[in-house]
Design a protein around this motif. Structure first.
Motif, PDB file in Angstrom:
ATOM      1  N   TYR A  72       0.787  -1.229   0.153  1.00 43.39           N
ATOM      2  CA  TYR A  72       0.189   0.059  -0.110  1.00 43.39           C
ATOM      3  C   TYR A  72       0.882   1.209   0.002  1.00 43.39           C
ATOM      4  N   THR A  73       0.040   2.529  -0.344  1.00 43.29           N
ATOM      5  CA  THR A  73       0.859   3.769  -0.104  1.00 43.29           C
ATOM      6  C   THR A  73      -0.219   4.664   0.369  1.00 43.29           C
ATOM      7  N   ALA A  74       0.071   5.595   0.961  1.00 39.72           N
ATOM      8  CA  ALA A  74      -0.858   6.513   1.534  1.00 39.72           C
ATOM      9  C   ALA A  74      -1.401   7.369   0.384  1.00 39.72           C
ATOM     10  N   ALA A  75      -2.830   7.388   0.657  1.00 40.16           N
ATOM     11  CA  ALA A  75      -3.687   8.525  -0.293  1.00 40.16           C
ATOM     12  C   ALA A  75      -3.317   9.772   0.264  1.00 40.16           C
ATOM     13  N   ALA A  76      -2.077  10.492   0.038  1.00 38.39           N
ATOM     14  CA  ALA A  76      -1.809  11.339   0.422  1.00 38.39           C
ATOM     15  C   ALA A  76      -2.190  12.831   0.056  1.00 38.39           C
ATOM     16  N   ASN A  77      -3.020  13.779   0.575  1.00 37.62           N
ATOM     17  CA  ASN A  77      -3.350  15.087  -0.074  1.00 37.62           C
ATOM     18  C   ASN A  77      -4.123  14.961  -1.151  1.00 37.62           C
ATOM     19  N   GLU A  78      -5.131  14.132  -1.029  1.00 35.93           N
ATOM     20  CA  GLU A  78      -6.122  13.582  -2.137  1.00 35.93           C
ATOM     21  C   GLU A  78      -7.740  13.974  -1.780  1.00 35.93           C
ATOM     22  N   SER A  79      -8.344  14.156  -2.765  1.00 32.27           N
ATOM     23  CA  SER A  79      -9.714  14.331  -2.533  1.00 32.27           C
ATOM     24  C   SER A  79     -10.341  13.250  -2.266  1.00 32.27           C
ATOM     25  N   MET A  80     -11.560  13.551  -1.412  1.00 35.21           N
ATOM     26  CA  MET A  80     -12.439  12.321  -0.972  1.00 35.21           C
ATOM     27  C   MET A  80     -13.871  12.791  -1.209  1.00 35.21           C
ATOM     28  N   VAL A  81     -14.649  11.680  -1.487  1.00 35.42           N
ATOM     29  CA  VAL A  81     -16.134  11.812  -1.303  1.00 35.42           C
ATOM     30  C   VAL A  81     -16.625  10.695  -0.524  1.00 35.42           C
ATOM     31  N   PHE A  82     -17.692  11.136   0.360  1.00 33.51           N
ATOM     32  CA  PHE A  82     -18.427  10.269   1.034  1.00 33.51           C
ATOM     33  C   PHE A  82     -19.908  10.332   0.939  1.00 33.51           C
ATOM     34  N   SER A  83     -20.624   8.916   1.042  1.00 33.05           N
ATOM     35  CA  SER A  83     -22.012   9.148   0.925  1.00 33.05           C
ATOM     36  C   SER A  83     -22.824   7.986   1.668  1.00 33.05           C
ATOM     37  N   CYS A  84     -23.917   8.235   2.135  1.00 34.94           N
ATOM     38  CA  CYS A  84     -24.625   7.029   2.568  1.00 34.94           C
ATOM     39  C   CYS A  84     -25.558   6.764   1.256  1.00 34.94           C
ATOM     40  N   GLY A  85     -25.389   7.060   0.273  1.00 34.80           N
ATOM     41  CA  GLY A  85     -26.123   6.600  -0.788  1.00 34.80           C
ATOM     42  C   GLY A  85     -27.945   7.238  -0.703  1.00 34.80           C
ATOM     43  N   CYS A  86     -28.129   8.058   0.078  1.00 28.87           N
ATOM     44  CA  CYS A  86     -29.429   8.740   0.547  1.00 28.87           C
ATOM     45  C   CYS A  86     -29.634   9.771  -0.423  1.00 28.87           C
ATOM     46  N   SER A  87     -28.991  10.299  -1.260  1.00 32.52           N
ATOM     47  CA  SER A  87     -29.211  11.317  -2.287  1.00 32.52           C
ATOM     48  C   SER A  87     -28.261  11.205  -3.485  1.00 32.52           C
ATOM     49  N   PRO A  88     -28.385  12.003  -4.456  1.00 28.58           N
ATOM     50  CA  PRO A  88     -27.509  12.124  -5.479  1.00 28.58           C
ATOM     51  C   PRO A  88     -26.196  13.104  -5.272  1.00 28.58           C
ATOM     52  N   GLN A  89     -26.123  13.321  -4.112  1.00 30.02           N
ATOM     53  CA  GLN A  89     -25.147  14.335  -3.664  1.00 30.02           C
ATOM     54  C   GLN A  89     -24.018  13.523  -2.693  1.00 30.02           C
ATOM     55  N   ALA A  90     -22.772  13.885  -2.468  1.00 31.90           N
ATOM     56  CA  ALA A  90     -21.825  13.234  -1.877  1.00 31.90           C
ATOM     57  C   ALA A  90     -21.263  14.350  -1.196  1.00 31.90           C
ATOM     58  N   GLY A  91     -20.589  14.061   0.216  1.00 31.99           N
ATOM     59  CA  GLY A  91     -19.876  14.938   0.944  1.00 31.99           C
ATOM     60  C   GLY A  91     -18.413  14.988   0.616  1.00 31.99           C
ATOM     61  N   THR A  92     -17.719  16.034   0.671  1.00 33.07           N
ATOM     62  CA  THR A  92     -16.405  16.105   0.391  1.00 33.07           C
ATOM     63  C   THR A  92     -15.241  16.352   1.529  1.00 33.07           C
ATOM     64  N   ALA A  93     -14.032  16.029   1.189  1.00 27.98           N
ATOM     65  CA  ALA A  93     -13.165  16.406   1.999  1.00 27.98           C
ATOM     66  C   ALA A  93     -11.659  16.286   1.508  1.00 27.98           C
ATOM     67  N   THR A  94     -10.479  16.287   2.157  1.00 28.19           N
ATOM     68  CA  THR A  94      -9.086  16.243   1.603  1.00 28.19           C
ATOM     69  C   THR A  94      -8.320  15.593   2.651  1.00 28.19           C
ATOM     70  N   THR A  95      -7.614  14.535   2.372  1.00 28.22           N
ATOM     71  CA  THR A  95      -6.676  13.634   3.057  1.00 28.22           C
ATOM     72  C   THR A  95      -5.425  14.759   3.662  1.00 28.22           C
ATOM     73  N   SER A  96      -5.011  14.165   4.455  1.00 26.53           N
ATOM     74  CA  SER A  96      -3.624  14.903   4.990  1.00 26.53           C
ATOM     75  C   SER A  96      -2.342  14.139   4.156  1.00 26.53           C
ATOM     76  N   ASN A  97      -1.260  14.608   4.382  1.00 29.25           N
ATOM     77  CA  ASN A  97      -0.049  14.104   3.760  1.00 29.25           C
ATOM     78  C   ASN A  97       0.114  12.689   4.218  1.00 29.25           C
ATOM     79  N   THR A  98      -0.582  12.251   5.191  1.00 24.58           N
ATOM     80  CA  THR A  98      -0.362  10.829   5.508  1.00 24.58           C
ATOM     81  C   THR A  98      -1.497   9.842   5.170  1.00 24.58           C
ATOM     82  N   GLY A  99      -2.465  10.673   4.432  1.00 23.87           N
ATOM     83  CA  GLY A  99      -3.480  10.087   4.079  1.00 23.87           C
ATOM     84  C   GLY A  99      -4.729   9.933   5.347  1.00 23.87           C
ATOM     85  N   ALA A 100      -4.556  10.526   6.294  1.00 23.58           N
ATOM     86  CA  ALA A 100      -5.645  10.685   7.376  1.00 23.58           C
ATOM     87  C   ALA A 100      -6.671  11.411   7.059  1.00 23.58           C
TER      88      ALA A 100
END
Length: 272
Positions: A72-100
């Motif tokens: 594996y390698t860390a998903a560092a400083n990357e964009s994230m999406v997250f969803s409960c599948g409840c709607s056609p929208q998703a939340g967004t976030a960004t990982t840190s330089n360690t993937g956190a």
């Protein structure tokens, strides 16, 4: 913003404005103001509301290997999406330089409409995806978590709350097999997902092993893992290999395979 129309003031009003500005800016000096002087009370600045952390973890991308040895390698400083599948929208976030990552209770949605904010609802399952590069043509990290009403009630597939090929397999299975409706990914008992995750890590059957190995190989080849285009991004690329693997896993007969909750709801689910 349009500028206010200029106007003239008389000597008395002009002096009054000058005194007011000086007082508001602290221009009165150390001596107290004399009788009749204007000494307005400046209202205190309200602090910004605290950002509430709803879900946390670390995203890493598989870079190859076969069961049970994956790299594996860390998903560092990357964009994230997250969803409960409840709607056609998703939340967004960004990982840190360690993937956190920290997924806050209220975040910027994608797409931006119809709701101006994406809200995490306690008691629901959330699929999380970090994309290392342009969506559709880049490797991804996948996971699924249960959101509790407070951090101590959050549930993860592993103690470290770190994505791997096994969390990806569970999240992809839920994503691909979720029924339509207002709760979608929450129509699964997270404890059943956890039980299957443990089977995948300790003794997957042949079809499940193929899925795990293909997740690692497709990620190493810089391919998306989405078996179907998500509701929040209908134009997203898809992966036929992963989709076919998920179909085969569902038909493999593993007794530990989770199934969506019946209409009456699941029993033995985590407490929100």
């Amino acid at each position: 913003m349009s500028r206010p129309r200029p106007y003239s003031v008389g000597p008395f009003v002009g002096a009054l404005v000058a005194v007011t500005v000086l007082a508001a800016c602290g221009g009165s000096g150390p001596n107290p103001p004399g009788p009749g002087a204007i000494n307005p009370t400046v209202p205190p600045v309200s602090p910004s509301p605290a950002v509430t952390a709803a879900l946390t973890g670390t995203m890493q991308v598989a870079t190859g290997g076969t069961y049970p040895g994956y790299s594996y390698t860390a998903a560092a400083n990357e964009s994230m999406v997250f969803s409960c599948g409840c709607s056609p929208q998703a939340g967004t976030a960004t990982t840190s330089n360690t993937g956190a990552f920290t997924l806050v209770a209220h975040s910027t949605p994608t797409p931006s409409a119809p709701d101006p904010m994406y809200t995490i609802v306690p008691g629901r399952n959330y699929v999380t995806v970090a994309s290392v590069g342009a969506g559709g043509t880049a490797p991804e990290a996948w996971d699924i978590q249960f959101a509790g009403s407070k951090p101590s009630r959050n549930e993860h597939l592993n103690v470290a709350s770190t994505s791997d090929v096994y969390t990806a397999a569970v999240a992809l299975y839920v994503f691909h097999n979720s029924p339509s409706g207002v709760t979608a990914y929450d129509d699964w008992n997270f404890n059943a997902l956890l039980a299957w995750y443990n089977v995948l890590t300790t003794g997957p059957n042949a079809k499940e092993t193929t899925l795990l190995n293909d997740i690692a190989a497709q990620s190493a080849g810089n391919h998306t893992l989405f078996p179907d285009a998500p509701g929040w991004d209908p134009a997203h690329g898809t992966n036929a290999t992963i989709k076919n693997d998920l179909v085969a896993v569902k038909a493999s007969g593993d007794a530990a395979l989770p199934t969506p909750c019946p209409s009456a709801g699941c029993t033995g689910t985590p407490s929100p």
